[in-house]
Motif scaffolding. Sequence first.
Motif, mmCIF file in Angstrom:
data_model
loop_
_atom_site.group_PDB
_atom_site.id
_atom_site.type_symbol
_atom_site.label_atom_id
_atom_site.label_comp_id
_atom_site.label_asym_id
_atom_site.label_seq_id
_atom_site.Cartn_x
_atom_site.Cartn_y
_atom_site.Cartn_z
ATOM 1 N N SER A 43 0.795 -1.233 0.000
ATOM 2 C CA SER A 43 0.000 0.000 0.000
ATOM 3 C C SER A 43 0.829 1.285 0.000
ATOM 4 O O SER A 43 0.398 2.285 -0.556
ATOM 5 C CB SER A 43 -0.983 0.008 1.172
ATOM 6 O OG SER A 43 -0.304 0.062 2.409
ATOM 7 N N GLY A 44 1.983 1.291 0.583
ATOM 8 C CA GLY A 44 2.784 2.510 0.632
ATOM 9 C C GLY A 44 3.779 2.660 -0.497
ATOM 10 O O GLY A 44 4.404 3.710 -0.650
ATOM 11 N N GLY A 46 3.581 3.029 -3.783
ATOM 12 C CA GLY A 46 3.358 4.089 -4.767
ATOM 13 C C GLY A 46 3.654 5.478 -4.238
ATOM 14 O O GLY A 46 4.038 6.370 -4.989
ATOM 15 N N THR A 47 3.504 5.668 -2.933
ATOM 16 C CA THR A 47 3.822 6.960 -2.319
ATOM 17 C C THR A 47 5.330 7.132 -2.173
ATOM 18 O O THR A 47 5.877 8.189 -2.480
ATOM 19 C CB THR A 47 3.152 7.064 -0.933
ATOM 20 O OG1 THR A 47 1.752 6.905 -1.108
ATOM 21 C CG2 THR A 47 3.436 8.394 -0.285
ATOM 22 N N ALA A 48 5.988 6.066 -1.725
ATOM 23 C CA ALA A 48 7.438 6.135 -1.513
ATOM 24 C C ALA A 48 8.217 6.119 -2.828
ATOM 25 O O ALA A 48 9.266 6.748 -2.939
ATOM 26 C CB ALA A 48 7.888 4.962 -0.639
ATOM 27 N N ARG A 49 7.729 5.390 -3.811
ATOM 28 C CA ARG A 49 8.389 5.261 -5.113
ATOM 29 C C ARG A 49 7.348 5.470 -6.213
ATOM 30 O O ARG A 49 6.856 4.523 -6.813
ATOM 31 C CB ARG A 49 9.043 3.888 -5.258
ATOM 32 C CG ARG A 49 10.113 3.586 -4.214
ATOM 33 C CD ARG A 49 11.363 4.437 -4.442
ATOM 34 N NE ARG A 49 12.345 4.243 -3.423
ATOM 35 C CZ ARG A 49 13.434 3.497 -3.544
ATOM 36 N NH1 ARG A 49 13.676 2.869 -4.673
ATOM 37 N NH2 ARG A 49 14.287 3.382 -2.548
ATOM 38 N N PRO A 50 7.003 6.730 -6.491
ATOM 39 C CA PRO A 50 5.915 7.003 -7.443
ATOM 40 C C PRO A 50 6.148 6.452 -8.848
ATOM 41 O O PRO A 50 5.191 6.253 -9.596
ATOM 42 C CB PRO A 50 5.802 8.527 -7.457
ATOM 43 C CG PRO A 50 6.945 9.054 -6.695
ATOM 44 C CD PRO A 50 7.573 7.943 -5.919
#
Length: 150
Positions: A43-44, A46-50
């Motif tokens: 879940s995280g 895409g935020t950490a590695r767009p």
Amino acid sequence: MEVVEVTVEPGSGPVRFDTKIAVLLRADLEVWQRLNVTAFLVSGLGTARPEVVGEPYEDADGTPYLPMFRQPVLVLEGDKETLVRAHARTAGRDVALSVFTSDLFATGNDRDNRAAVRAVPREGLDLVGLAVYGPRNAVDKILKGARMHP
């Protein structure tokens, strides 16, 4: 980590990525736990590695849908020792890492989840899953000994 732009036209053939997204689950988890842990672990990312997220989707009627990862997510399994070894192998590598510990099954929110992980030293985490994203060769080395999830 170098960001690689990939454009794929439908029917243009297979695409080989120089990166890999993989989830490693402890083999003794219940089915509902495997699904839940997998969802939480990625879940995280895409935020950490767009760069791992593609473009939004749209159907033929113009209905918009959220974007998804631009590449497959491999799901593997192993015993507790396999998870411990994989976790140790991430040190010093240029990879994004998320962890899920057995303590998180007893919490009900993000704040308590973070507190449960923060309360235990790295070597003492009771890992039930981890997700890793990075260069293909690094991820392969980290996950050595794991097998594809059935």
